[in-house]
Design a protein around this motif. Structure first.
Motif, PDB file in Angstrom:
ATOM      1  N   GLU A  80     -69.271  -3.616-112.099  1.00 57.84           N
ATOM      2  CA  GLU A  80     -69.435  -2.730-110.947  1.00 57.84           C
ATOM      3  C   GLU A  80     -69.564  -3.502-109.641  1.00 57.84           C
ATOM      4  OE1 GLU A  80     -69.201   0.634-108.988  1.00 57.84           O
ATOM      5  OE2 GLU A  80     -69.046   0.502-111.168  1.00 57.84           O
ATOM      6  N   ASN A  81     -70.282  -4.603-109.662  1.00 60.53           N
ATOM      7  CA  ASN A  81     -70.450  -5.406-108.438  1.00 60.53           C
ATOM      8  C   ASN A  81     -69.100  -5.939-107.951  1.00 60.53           C
ATOM      9  OD1 ASN A  81     -73.181  -5.006-108.295  1.00 60.53           O
ATOM     10  ND2 ASN A  81     -73.726  -6.955-109.288  1.00 60.53           N
ATOM     11  N   GLU A  82     -68.269  -6.389-108.883  1.00 62.89           N
ATOM     12  CA  GLU A  82     -66.960  -6.913-108.504  1.00 62.89           C
ATOM     13  C   GLU A  82     -66.068  -5.796-107.970  1.00 62.89           C
ATOM     14  OE1 GLU A  82     -63.203  -9.485-110.336  1.00 62.89           O
ATOM     15  OE2 GLU A  82     -65.070  -9.286-111.480  1.00 62.89           O
ATOM     16  N   ILE A  83     -66.155  -4.616-108.581  1.00 63.15           N
ATOM     17  CA  ILE A  83     -65.375  -3.482-108.091  1.00 63.15           C
ATOM     18  C   ILE A  83     -65.772  -3.145-106.662  1.00 63.15           C
ATOM     19  CG2 ILE A  83     -64.993  -0.991-108.358  1.00 63.15           C
ATOM     20  CD1 ILE A  83     -65.180  -1.382-111.371  1.00 63.15           C
ATOM     21  N   LYS A  84     -67.049  -3.110-106.392  1.00 59.13           N
ATOM     22  CA  LYS A  84     -67.549  -2.787-105.059  1.00 59.13           C
ATOM     23  C   LYS A  84     -67.091  -3.818-104.032  1.00 59.13           C
ATOM     24  CE  LYS A  84     -71.841  -1.751-102.570  1.00 59.13           C
ATOM     25  NZ  LYS A  84     -73.329  -1.616-102.693  1.00 59.13           N
ATOM     26  N   THR A  85     -67.205  -5.104-104.401  1.00 54.39           N
ATOM     27  CA  THR A  85     -66.817  -6.180-103.480  1.00 54.39           C
ATOM     28  C   THR A  85     -65.315  -6.171-103.218  1.00 54.39           C
ATOM     29  OG1 THR A  85     -68.642  -7.581-104.220  1.00 54.39           O
ATOM     30  CG2 THR A  85     -66.793  -8.672-103.130  1.00 54.39           C
ATOM     31  N   ARG A  86     -64.542  -6.058-104.289  1.00 54.82           N
ATOM     32  CA  ARG A  86     -63.089  -6.098-104.129  1.00 54.82           C
ATOM     33  C   ARG A  86     -62.584  -4.880-103.351  1.00 54.82           C
ATOM     34  NH1 ARG A  86     -59.011  -7.441-109.119  1.00 54.82           N
ATOM     35  NH2 ARG A  86     -60.621  -9.026-109.487  1.00 54.82           N
ATOM     36  N   THR A  87     -63.176  -3.727-103.587  1.00 57.47           N
ATOM     37  CA  THR A  87     -62.779  -2.526-102.857  1.00 57.47           C
ATOM     38  C   THR A  87     -63.016  -2.695-101.366  1.00 57.47           C
ATOM     39  OG1 THR A  87     -63.256  -1.090-104.751  1.00 57.47           O
ATOM     40  CG2 THR A  87     -63.185  -0.050-102.579  1.00 57.47           C
ATOM     41  N   LYS A  88     -64.158  -3.213-101.005  1.00 55.77           N
ATOM     42  CA  LYS A  88     -64.488  -3.444 -99.586  1.00 55.77           C
ATOM     43  C   LYS A  88     -63.493  -4.417 -98.963  1.00 55.77           C
ATOM     44  CE  LYS A  88     -68.284  -4.851 -96.546  1.00 55.77           C
ATOM     45  NZ  LYS A  88     -69.708  -5.323 -96.498  1.00 55.77           N
ATOM     46  N   GLU A  89     -63.153  -5.472 -99.677  1.00 52.35           N
ATOM     47  CA  GLU A  89     -62.207  -6.474 -99.165  1.00 52.35           C
ATOM     48  C   GLU A  89     -60.815  -5.879 -98.979  1.00 52.35           C
ATOM     49  OE1 GLU A  89     -64.303 -10.451-101.187  1.00 52.35           O
ATOM     50  OE2 GLU A  89     -62.505  -9.557-102.063  1.00 52.35           O
ATOM     51  N   ILE A  90     -60.364  -5.100 -99.949  1.00 52.69           N
ATOM     52  CA  ILE A  90     -59.026  -4.507 -99.870  1.00 52.69           C
ATOM     53  C   ILE A  90     -58.938  -3.500 -98.731  1.00 52.69           C
ATOM     54  CG2 ILE A  90     -57.424  -2.954-101.062  1.00 52.69           C
ATOM     55  CD1 ILE A  90     -57.148  -5.759-102.030  1.00 52.69           C
ATOM     56  N   LEU A  91     -59.961  -2.672 -98.571  1.00 50.23           N
ATOM     57  CA  LEU A  91     -59.982  -1.713 -97.475  1.00 50.23           C
ATOM     58  C   LEU A  91     -59.845  -2.414 -96.130  1.00 50.23           C
ATOM     59  CD1 LEU A  91     -62.808   0.705 -98.708  1.00 50.23           C
ATOM     60  CD2 LEU A  91     -60.395   1.293 -98.420  1.00 50.23           C
ATOM     61  N   ALA A  92     -60.548  -3.545 -95.989  1.00 46.46           N
ATOM     62  CA  ALA A  92     -60.487  -4.306 -94.731  1.00 46.46           C
ATOM     63  C   ALA A  92     -59.120  -4.964 -94.576  1.00 46.46           C
ATOM     64  CB  ALA A  92     -61.597  -5.352 -94.700  1.00 46.46           C
ATOM     65  N   GLN A  93     -58.616  -5.564 -95.632  1.00 44.75           N
ATOM     66  CA  GLN A  93     -57.342  -6.280 -95.567  1.00 44.75           C
ATOM     67  C   GLN A  93     -56.193  -5.367 -95.168  1.00 44.75           C
ATOM     68  OE1 GLN A  93     -56.207  -8.144 -99.260  1.00 44.75           O
ATOM     69  NE2 GLN A  93     -54.275  -8.932 -98.463  1.00 44.75           N
ATOM     70  N   PHE A  94     -56.220  -4.126 -95.643  1.00 45.41           N
ATOM     71  CA  PHE A  94     -55.119  -3.197 -95.385  1.00 45.41           C
ATOM     72  C   PHE A  94     -55.406  -2.232 -94.237  1.00 45.41           C
ATOM     73  CE2 PHE A  94     -54.118  -4.878 -99.480  1.00 45.41           C
ATOM     74  CZ  PHE A  94     -52.736  -4.868 -99.553  1.00 45.41           C
ATOM     75  N   GLY A  95     -56.490  -2.493 -93.518  1.00 44.88           N
ATOM     76  CA  GLY A  95     -56.806  -1.663 -92.351  1.00 44.88           C
ATOM     77  C   GLY A  95     -57.167  -0.235 -92.703  1.00 44.88           C
ATOM     78  N   LEU A  96     -57.831  -0.041 -93.835  1.00 44.49           N
ATOM     79  CA  LEU A  96     -58.133   1.303 -94.315  1.00 44.49           C
ATOM     80  C   LEU A  96     -59.628   1.639 -94.279  1.00 44.49           C
ATOM     81  CD1 LEU A  96     -55.781   1.295 -97.441  1.00 44.49           C
ATOM     82  CD2 LEU A  96     -55.392   2.510 -95.278  1.00 44.49           C
ATOM     83  N   THR A  97     -60.437   0.752 -93.754  1.00 54.33           N
ATOM     84  CA  THR A  97     -61.887   0.975 -93.748  1.00 54.33           C
ATOM     85  C   THR A  97     -62.258   2.275 -93.043  1.00 54.33           C
ATOM     86  OG1 THR A  97     -62.278  -1.426 -93.761  1.00 54.33           O
ATOM     87  CG2 THR A  97     -64.121  -0.014 -93.112  1.00 54.33           C
ATOM     88  N   SER A  98     -61.575   2.564 -91.949  1.00 54.50           N
ATOM     89  CA  SER A  98     -61.911   3.761 -91.160  1.00 54.50           C
ATOM     90  C   SER A  98     -61.561   5.059 -91.877  1.00 54.50           C
ATOM     91  CB  SER A  98     -61.214   3.717 -89.804  1.00 54.50           C
ATOM     92  OG  SER A  98     -59.804   3.738 -89.971  1.00 54.50           O
ATOM     93  N   VAL A  99     -60.695   5.001 -92.878  1.00 51.67           N
ATOM     94  CA  VAL A  99     -60.307   6.215 -93.620  1.00 51.67           C
ATOM     95  C   VAL A  99     -60.768   6.149 -95.072  1.00 51.67           C
ATOM     96  CG1 VAL A  99     -58.333   6.717 -92.143  1.00 51.67           C
ATOM     97  CG2 VAL A  99     -58.013   5.261 -94.152  1.00 51.67           C
ATOM     98  N   ALA A 100     -61.728   5.285 -95.352  1.00 49.65           N
ATOM     99  CA  ALA A 100     -62.166   5.072 -96.734  1.00 49.65           C
ATOM    100  C   ALA A 100     -62.657   6.356 -97.399  1.00 49.65           C
ATOM    101  CB  ALA A 100     -63.266   4.010 -96.778  1.00 49.65           C
ATOM    102  N   LYS A 101     -63.275   7.251 -96.619  1.00 54.10           N
ATOM    103  CA  LYS A 101     -63.816   8.484 -97.183  1.00 54.10           C
ATOM    104  C   LYS A 101     -62.842   9.661 -97.081  1.00 54.10           C
ATOM    105  CE  LYS A 101     -68.607   7.196 -96.081  1.00 54.10           C
ATOM    106  NZ  LYS A 101     -69.826   7.612 -95.353  1.00 54.10           N
TER     107      LYS A 101
END
Length: 249
Positions: A80-101
């Protein structure tokens, strides 16, 4: 960064679906990262190959963009920790953090394609197959996608793109494979492929405008340096023709 081009029905999509093990070859051997796919399931090939469909609506279905990224990671049974970390990184890398929800279905077509690509990249496959990634994208969207491709390529990914957008291919591909009637009829750099009028005619493909200009000038007997073929803008083409420093995409 490899582009596969050719008219509809040339065999492009069939080829990448065989690579992804969606289709089984009727003869021959397919090796992916040295693995013979013959007796493997698509799920067993998935850690090596990620396929982004032409229509993102076939691929995204979760309640939020964040959940879309997490979905594949959960199937890989990561901690679960790796899923959380990787998800956060991918959202940032692809410019999707602002639409994550945000629900993916409410996003524009271009952003949906980015979400689909991000969800596949989250699983970290070594090979990415992109089927018509620029369809429905405006120019800024195409540039954004191209920059993502450059970044992924620099990180060691192999990227195979099926595209009818020859300007995009010329700008971002390092190698172009031309198909016609199920056969490969050309395999070279973009410059050499797009300057090969015989191959272009056989494949029923129109080269980017800058290549068409150079080809016409050569038919008229003018000596045009090969550097001109790497130019994506008219100003760069003129500079190359005058013998200036070779321009690069």
């Amino acid at each position: 960064r490899v582009a596969i081009i050719g008219q509809n029905g040339a065999g492009k999509s069939t080829t990448v679906k065989i690579i992804d093990n969606i289709y089984k070859p009727t003869s021959g051997t397919i090796l992916v990262d040295g693995i013979d796919t013959k007796d493997k399931t698509t799920a067993e090939i998935a850690p090596h190959v990620g396929y982004v469909f032409q229509n993102p609506n076939y691929q995204i279905f979760c309640a939020s963009v964040r959940d879309e990224i997490k979905y594949g990671l959960k199937n890989l049974k990561l901690p679960e920790n790796e899923i959380k970390t990787r998800t956060k990184e991918i959202l940032a890398q692809f410019g999707l953090t602002s639409v994550a929800k945000t629900q993916p279905v409410s996003l524009s077509g271009g952003t949906k394609k980015v979400v689909a690509l991000a969800s596949v990249c989250a699983m970290d496959p070594s090979i990415l197959l992109l089927d018509e990634p620029t369809t429905g994208q405006d120019q800024p969207g195409k540039q954004r996608l191209g920059q993502l491709m450059l970044s992924l390529s620099a990180s060691g990914k192999t990227i195979i793109v099926i595209s009818h957008d020859m300007n995009f291919v010329a700008r971002y591909a390092q190698r172009v494979i031309v198909m016609a009637e199920g056969r490969v009829i050309g395999d070279d750099t973009p410059a050499r492929i797009f300057s090969n009028e015989s191959v272009m005619k056989q494949a029923h493909v129109q080269p980017p405008q800058v290549y068409a200009v150079v080809n016409e000038l050569r038919r008229e007997g003018q000596s045009i340096p090969e550097e001109a073929y790497t130019c994506s803008q008219a100003a760069g083409l003129v500079a190359a023709m005058k013998g200036a420093v070779p321009c690069r995409v």
